[in-house]
Scaffold this motif. Structure first.
Motif: not given
Length: 454
Positions: A414-430
């Motif tokens: 889950k942490d990896k997926i969350t990290s990838e989403i923030k990396r591809y899109l932007e930080s501050g996403i839940k």
């Protein structure tokens, strides 16, 4: 469809504008006999109507007999098949295929001797698939033939490509290398901001692009940008000949927008990476179905073939894929074949589905819904654990990933997926995760991978 290339064939001395047919060469070097495939396709197309009908019947029987003899996975599914009665051939769904690839391959093939790829998961049922190299060569022959209707030659025509691209260094440079050999320049769909489009416009101003190809939603966003700027793309880049959109539905209003802002004919493509090019808009403005390497059927709820003009499920047979069975394969789409259709020239009158929303982020940045194909690669493993998933945006900064799996995703995943989403899109996403027993499907039986509740 992705072409696998080996970096040791790349040299600085080769230039995209050379007279060498680099695209054909790259296919040949990777084991895809494109010259033979083009010749075979021409032979198929030259058959008389009577011979074409015999050809289709022979190929249907041949592919079934092959998999019953050489594919234990398919033999288990097809115990009741009578090769003389097509109605006895079972319908194959994506859920049937959510087992490790090695369990689905025919005995004459291994993962190292086939073309492998992942489906996008846009229908909610992602899986890894395979094609034997001859089948994949025919796929490319079909694509090149259809693009040729509009004077596009993959060896010489420069492509402006609106697709995703991996962000890891190895994946990124691998895709750029393939773009080089394919004579194309890639515009990432992960950033659809005006700033990104300004850079894209600058590239069009200095590059002799011949055609645009890519995800419908991203290309439509670019057209909206051009409309705001009151710019006609053809005037900026006079070498452009056509725009081909794929992977998502093209609505009439969006097509009109593209034609207006690009100043180009807009061509609609319908395909599935695990199969082939399924339908392609011909110069007569008909959505012509691929009848040379595929058999496309429209079935009712009882799996009976419907007459032309009636709406039902799109079910497709790959007539050449010996490595992996795609026989009477239910794509999850709903469609209609026109009353004017024939066996040789089926015409797709209507298709329901294949649309992805635009992701809107707290900063105002936008990205294509298919962005989640690249982000969720870490979820799609070849162990059959995650069978279905959707991503739902509930708030401007909150995404929920709902998934069906054998086992719950571990915290590190889950942490990896969350990290990838923030990396591809932007930080501050839940990002929240919700494991569910099943996912809600549309009336057409589809799962939309990305849903925006904004």
């Amino acid at each position: 469809m992705v072409l696998s290339l080996k970096s040791n064939y790349f040299t600085e001395t080769l230039k995209p504008k050379t007279t060498l047919r680099l695209f054909d060469l790259s296919l040949q070097l990777n084991g895809f006999n494109i010259q033979k495939a083009k010749s075979v396709l021409s032979t198929i197309q030259a058959k008389s109507d009577k011979d074409f009908q015999l050809y289709v019947e022979d190929q249907k029987k041949a592919i079934i007999l092959y998999h019953l003899a050489h594919n234990p996975f398919y033999k288990t599914l097809g115990k009741a098949i009578d090769v003389e009665d097509w109605d006895t051939v079972p319908i194959l769904t994506k859920r049937h295929l959510q087992h490790p690839l090695e369990q689905r391959l025919s005995t004459d093939y291994t993962p190292d001797t086939v073309y492998k790829n992942k489906t996008s998961g846009s229908s909610g049922d992602p899986f890894i698939f395979a094609k034997d190299k001859w089948c994949h060569a025919l796929t490319w022959a079909e694509i090149m033939n259809r693009f040729g209707w509009y004077g596009i030659d993959f060896n010489h025509s420069k492509q402006a490509r609106f697709y995703g691209i991996p962000l890891d260094k190895k994946g990124y440079y691998k895709e750029r290398l393939k773009d080089y050999f394919s004579n194309r320049y890639r515009f990432s769909v992960f950033d659809l901001s005006d700033t990104a489009f300004e850079k894209a416009l600058s590239k069009f101003q200095v590059t002799h692009f011949n055609f645009i190809n890519g995800y419908t939603s991203a290309i439509v966003q670019f057209a909206k940008f051009l409309k705001r700027k009151n710019i006609i793309l053809k005037r900026v880049c006079p070498s452009l000949q056509a725009c081909i959109v794929t992977s998502e539905m093209l609505f009439d209003a969006d097509k009109e927008l593209l034609e207006t802002q690009f100043g180009l004919p807009v061509i609609n493509e319908y395909g599935a990476s695990e199969l082939d090019l399924i339908a392609f808009q011909n110069p007569q403005n008909e959505w012509q179905v691929n009848s040379e390497t595929l058999l496309v059927e429209i079935l009712d709820v009882n799996n009976k073939v419907l007459p032309y003009g009636e709406e039902g499920r799109v079910v497709i047979t790959s007539l050449y894929n010996k490595a992996h069975p795609f026989i009477r394969y239910d794509l999850g789409d709903i469609g209609i074949l026109s009353e004017e259709s024939t066996l040789r020239k089926p015409i797709l009158k209507k298709l329901t589905g294949r649309t992805n929303s635009i992701v809107v982020l707290p900063s105002g940045k936008k990205a294509a819904g298919l962005t989640f194909y690249y982000i969720t690669k870490s979820v799609i493993e070849d162990d059959g654990n995650v069978s279905e998933f959707i991503v739902e945006q509930t708030l401007i900064d909150h995404f929920i990933i709902r998934y069906v799996s054998v086992e719950a995703l571990k915290p590190d995943k889950k942490d990896k997926i969350t990290s990838e989403i923030k990396r591809y899109l932007e930080s501050g996403i839940k990002v929240s995760f919700e494991r569910v027993p099943q996912l809600k499907r549309t009336k057409a039986g589809k799962l939309k991978q990305f849903i925006s509740k904004l």
